[in-house]
Design an enzyme around this catalytic site. Structure first.
Site, PDB file in Angstrom:
ATOM      1  N   GLY A 133      52.642-122.896 -47.801  1.00  0.00           N
ATOM      2  CA  GLY A 133      53.206-123.875 -48.741  1.00  0.00           C
ATOM      3  C   GLY A 133      52.175-124.355 -49.733  1.00  0.00           C
ATOM      4  O   GLY A 133      51.122-123.743 -49.883  1.00  0.00           O
ATOM      5  N   ASN A 134      52.489-125.423 -50.425  1.00  0.00           N
ATOM      6  CA  ASN A 134      51.530-125.992 -51.378  1.00  0.00           C
ATOM      7  C   ASN A 134      51.656-127.516 -51.396  1.00  0.00           C
ATOM      8  O   ASN A 134      52.508-128.086 -50.723  1.00  0.00           O
ATOM      9  CB  ASN A 134      51.709-125.366 -52.768  1.00  0.00           C
ATOM     10  CG  ASN A 134      53.097-125.607 -53.317  1.00  0.00           C
ATOM     11  OD1 ASN A 134      53.510-126.737 -53.494  1.00  0.00           O
ATOM     12  ND2 ASN A 134      53.840-124.520 -53.556  1.00  0.00           N
ATOM     13  N   GLU A 135      50.807-128.146 -52.189  1.00  0.00           N
ATOM     14  CA  GLU A 135      50.659-129.607 -52.155  1.00  0.00           C
ATOM     15  C   GLU A 135      51.667-130.350 -53.031  1.00  0.00           C
ATOM     16  O   GLU A 135      51.587-131.568 -53.158  1.00  0.00           O
ATOM     17  CB  GLU A 135      49.248-129.987 -52.656  1.00  0.00           C
ATOM     18  CG  GLU A 135      48.124-129.587 -51.736  1.00  0.00           C
ATOM     19  CD  GLU A 135      47.913-130.602 -50.613  1.00  0.00           C
ATOM     20  OE1 GLU A 135      48.756-131.498 -50.446  1.00  0.00           O
ATOM     21  OE2 GLU A 135      46.907-130.484 -49.919  1.00  0.00           O
ATOM     22  N   SER A 136      52.589-129.629 -53.664  1.00  0.00           N
ATOM     23  CA  SER A 136      53.517-130.316 -54.576  1.00  0.00           C
ATOM     24  C   SER A 136      54.335-131.381 -53.838  1.00  0.00           C
ATOM     25  O   SER A 136      54.829-131.136 -52.734  1.00  0.00           O
ATOM     26  CB  SER A 136      54.462-129.287 -55.201  1.00  0.00           C
ATOM     27  OG  SER A 136      55.483-129.961 -55.882  1.00  0.00           O
ATOM     28  N   ALA A 160      56.814-125.986 -57.805  1.00  0.00           N
ATOM     29  CA  ALA A 160      55.591-125.185 -57.631  1.00  0.00           C
ATOM     30  C   ALA A 160      55.953-123.993 -56.750  1.00  0.00           C
ATOM     31  O   ALA A 160      56.215-124.145 -55.552  1.00  0.00           O
ATOM     32  CB  ALA A 160      54.508-126.028 -56.972  1.00  0.00           C
TER      33      ALA A 160
END
Ligand code: C5P
Length: 396
Positions: A208-211, A276
């Site tokens: 995943g990502n930090e969005s 994102a």
């Protein structure tokens, strides 16, 4: 946004009046000065004493005190206000307003006002949908009153339907947006993707990502407050908009999001691709949790995700397309290349160089790029203010 603003709250007699002490508390917390005027029947639903304590000001419910002979100067009260919020606005109050009837303190104060007026109707489903009520509401809107449409949900009658007054946080968001002056978006549909994708490795793990989806949620709130129909593609970790979107499409992976965007984009006037999106996903998703002993996580084979934005740009029928970019170096140069490569109408570059801008913050600093035009650099400001400026530039 609401700091030092003088908000005159008008309350008419409906059960949704129970939400008003909390609304006033939120207004005060945001720095507003608040005064309250009540219709006589509002006093059956909420106590003037609670409202006086919450607002920190005496409340007005009668124009004349028979015991003391004291007369309330309703004109002075009306002219004091920067904005008037009538919530709840019952069918009777809306109809009296539409006909300029002034048989109580609330109505006579309202008719004396020169400030903008927002009304938040609250009534039962069939009352709200009655053509007569709708006529009165339309009439008020034509004369400049801003209507905060009621939502769908449980009603005092026990029915589930339209007519439920917006919640205190939603009333506050409408007022905040009003002062930021977004362009009118009546009749327009905005499709907004928000939050990060999650690419599954096995049933419990993902890449995943930090969005956080704060920018997408702010765009959805501003669009909704400006009267648009909002379709919101919401990543699992995305912040929820305060104002309820018309349709919500939950997504996890880039492929989920691609399917949503490609099916909805042809009917949208504006597409804000604020999500994102992972550029890669695991080649194989294990059906059972990968065991440490099997050595299965020593290496993850990846395959490329489709570029959703580029795909949308090539659709035969689509609205104005807006991409978002986050660069850690040579921001403007990379963003210009991205604008050309992805063939979007606008690209919003998020600054990573400024404290308080970008992922996870409540503030942002962005530049707007458009083919053949100079960049527009916006200042560091709240994501709500950024959203208004983006919408006003792109949807004008
Ligand atoms: O990740 P990147 O900087 O390329 O993202 C720029 C824009 O492209 C964003 O609006 C993002 O939502 C979109 N994007 C996409 N599909 C991808 C990667 C990014 O639509 N696979």
């Amino acid at each position: 946004m609401l700091a030092k603003k003088r908000v005159l709250v008008g309350i008419s007699g409906g059960i949704a009046a129970y939400k008003m002490p909390e609304t006033i508390r939120l207004l005060k917390k945001a720095g507003a000065e608040v005064k309250v005027v009540l219709s006589p029947s509002a006093c059956d639903f909420v106590s003037p004493l609670s409202l006086a304590v919450c607002s920190g000001n005496p409340v007005t419910s009668e124009l004349f005190d028979v015991h003391t002979g004291h007369w309330v100067n309703h004109v002075e009260l009306a002219l004091w206000a920067d904005i008037m919020l009538i919530a709840p606005a019952t069918a009777k109050t809306l109809s009296s307003m539409a006909q300029a009837h002034t048989d109580n303190a609330l109505l006579v104060t309202w008719l004396s006002s020169r400030c903008p007026v927002l009304v938040a109707p609250a009534m039962d489903h069939d009352m709200w949908l009655s053509p007569l009520v709708q006529d009165q509401v339309r009439r008020l809107a034509q004369h400049g009153t801003q209507v905060i449409p009621p939502g769908h949900g449980a009603l005092a009658s026990g029915l589930i339907g339209e007519g439920r007054m917006q919640e205190p946080s939603q009333l506050l968001r409408h007022l905040e947006c009003f002062f930021l002056k977004p362009t009118n978006l009546w009749g327009k549909t905005l499709l907004i993707s928000s939050g990060g994708t999650r690419e599954a490795l096995d049933p419990v793990r993902f890449l995943g990502n930090e969005s956080t989806g704060k920018m997408g949620a702010a765009l959805a709130d501003v669009a909704k407050a400006a009267g648009a129909t909002v379709w919101f593609a919401q990543g699992k970790n995305s912040q929820e908009p305060v104002l309820t979107p018309d349709r919500v499409f939950p997504f996890q992976s880039a492929l989920d999001l691609q399917q949503i965007m490609e099916s909805q984009a042809p009917a949208a006037d504006y597409i804000f691709m604020a999500a994102a999106v992972a550029d890669y996903r695991p080649k194989k998703v294990e059906s059972q949790k990968i065991k440490k002993q099997s050595g299965g996580l020593n290496q993850i084979d990846l395959t490329e995700n489709p570029d959703i934005l580029k795909g949308l740009a090539g659709l035969p029928k689509r609205g104005t397309l807006v991409g978002f970019a986050l660069e850690t170096e040579h921001g403007m140069q990379h963003a210009r290349q991205k604008l050309d490569r992805k063939m979007v109408d606008f690209l919003v570059l998020n600054s990573m160089e400024h404290e308080g801008a970008g992922l996870g913050h409540d503030t942002n600093k962005v530049s707007i790029l458009q083919p053949g035009n100079e960049e527009i650099h916006l200042p560091l400001q709240s994501k709500l203010q950024t959203a208004v400026q983006l919408i006003n530039t792109i949807c004008s």
